[in-house]
Every structure is written in structure tokens, then in C-alpha cells.
Design a protein around this motif. Structure first.
Motif, short mmCIF file in Angstrom:
data_model
loop_
_atom_site.label_atom_id
_atom_site.label_comp_id
_atom_site.label_asym_id
_atom_site.label_seq_id
_atom_site.Cartn_x
_atom_site.Cartn_y
_atom_site.Cartn_z
N PRO A 106 0.83 -1.21 0.00
CA PRO A 106 0.00 0.00 0.00
C PRO A 106 0.86 1.26 0.00
O PRO A 106 1.93 1.30 0.60
N LYS A 110 -2.36 4.41 -3.33
CA LYS A 110 -3.01 3.11 -3.54
C LYS A 110 -3.23 2.44 -2.19
O LYS A 110 -2.77 1.34 -1.92
N SER A 111 -3.96 3.12 -1.32
CA SER A 111 -4.17 2.61 0.03
C SER A 111 -5.09 1.40 0.06
O SER A 111 -5.21 0.74 1.09
N HIS A 112 -5.76 1.11 -1.06
CA HIS A 112 -6.63 -0.06 -1.11
C HIS A 112 -5.84 -1.36 -1.27
O HIS A 112 -6.41 -2.43 -1.23
N TYR A 113 -4.52 -1.29 -1.44
CA TYR A 113 -3.67 -2.47 -1.55
C TYR A 113 -3.39 -3.03 -0.16
O TYR A 113 -2.27 -3.12 0.28
#
Length: 140
Positions: A106, A110-113
Motif C-alpha cells: 500500500p 493506492k491505500s486499497h492495496y
């Protein structure tokens, strides 16, 4: 810092009425992942008001055992060729999970990773829905 203030004083100061607003009969449960990828560190002042519990991630051997046992039980009704796949499928799924977690880290953009054991469970839950009438060989 707001949570620490509540833990110390039991409420917050109302600047308009110039009084302390007390918050009573509540419990605070804090859960947090490791800092990074948009997650911040718990301040030392707040940590000093909390009981900390660290749960470590299980080893790969433990994960294999946890996830292969339900598959072995489910595959007991399948053909002999399919029965032997429970352990290799579990190992491959765990290796893929580890690879994805290592490669797709993350970041603030791209904090959804964020991958966790729930993602691994979903794959194996799908395998548990397999039917012995539909899957009769290992290439099906």
C-alpha cells in the motif's frame, strides 16, 4: 490527541459554552495495523493510556494446517485424483497470497492495496463449494 484528551479528562471542552462536556459510560476499543500506506503511528501519550495487545501473524506451516484441513475433509467425497490436491492447492494459494502481499504494497495513492487473511479465506471458501459431481479430475 482527541482520544487521549477524552481518556485523561472524560470529555472535551466546549469553546462556545465554555464548559467541559463529559462523555460517560463508554468503552474505547482501538485496533490498528502497522504504520505505513496511509496509516499513522499511535502517539506515545495515547499509548500510555491504553492496554496494548500484539497478535503476530501465523507461520506458513500453521496457515497450511489451518486451511488444508477443511479442504481435506471436503475433498474426502471426491475422486482419488482430486483428494490428493488439498495440500498442494493450499500451499499454492498461500504462496500466491505472500507474493501479492510482497509485491502490491500500500502507498498513499493506492491505500486499497491491503491484503489480509480474509482474502485467503475467500479463495478457499470458493474451493469448499466445489461439487464432487462437477469436479472428477484434477484438471477440471
Amino acid at each position: 490527541e482527541l482520544l487521549r484528551h477524552w481518556a485523561d479528562y472524560g470529555g472535551w471542552y466546549d469553546r462556545q459554552k465554555q464548559t467541559l462536556k463529559y462523555i460517560r459510560d463508554i468503552q474505547l476499543l482501538q485496533v490498528m495495523g502497522y504504520p505505513g500506506g496511509g496509516r499513522s503511528v499511535i502517539t506515545m501519550r495515547l499509548q500510555s493510556r491504553s492496554n496494548l495487545l500484539n497478535v503476530t501473524f501465523p507461520a506458513e506451516g500453521q496457515l497450511r494446517r489451518i486451511f488444508s484441513l477443511p479442504l481435506q475433509q471436503r475433498f474426502a467425497d471426491f475422486e482419488e485424483e482430486v483428494k490428493s490436491l488439498a495440500e498442494p492447492v493450499t500451499t499454492a494459494t498461500i504462496q500466491l497470497y505472500n507474493q501479492v502481499c510482497g509485491d502490491l504494497l500500500p502507498t498513499p495513492s493506492k491505500s486499497h492495496y491491503l491484503f489480509n487473511l480474509r482474502d485467503l479465506c475467500k479463495v478457499l471458501q470458493g474451493l469448499l463449494r466445489a461439487s464432487p459431481t462437477l469436479v472428477q479430475a484434477k484438471n477440471e
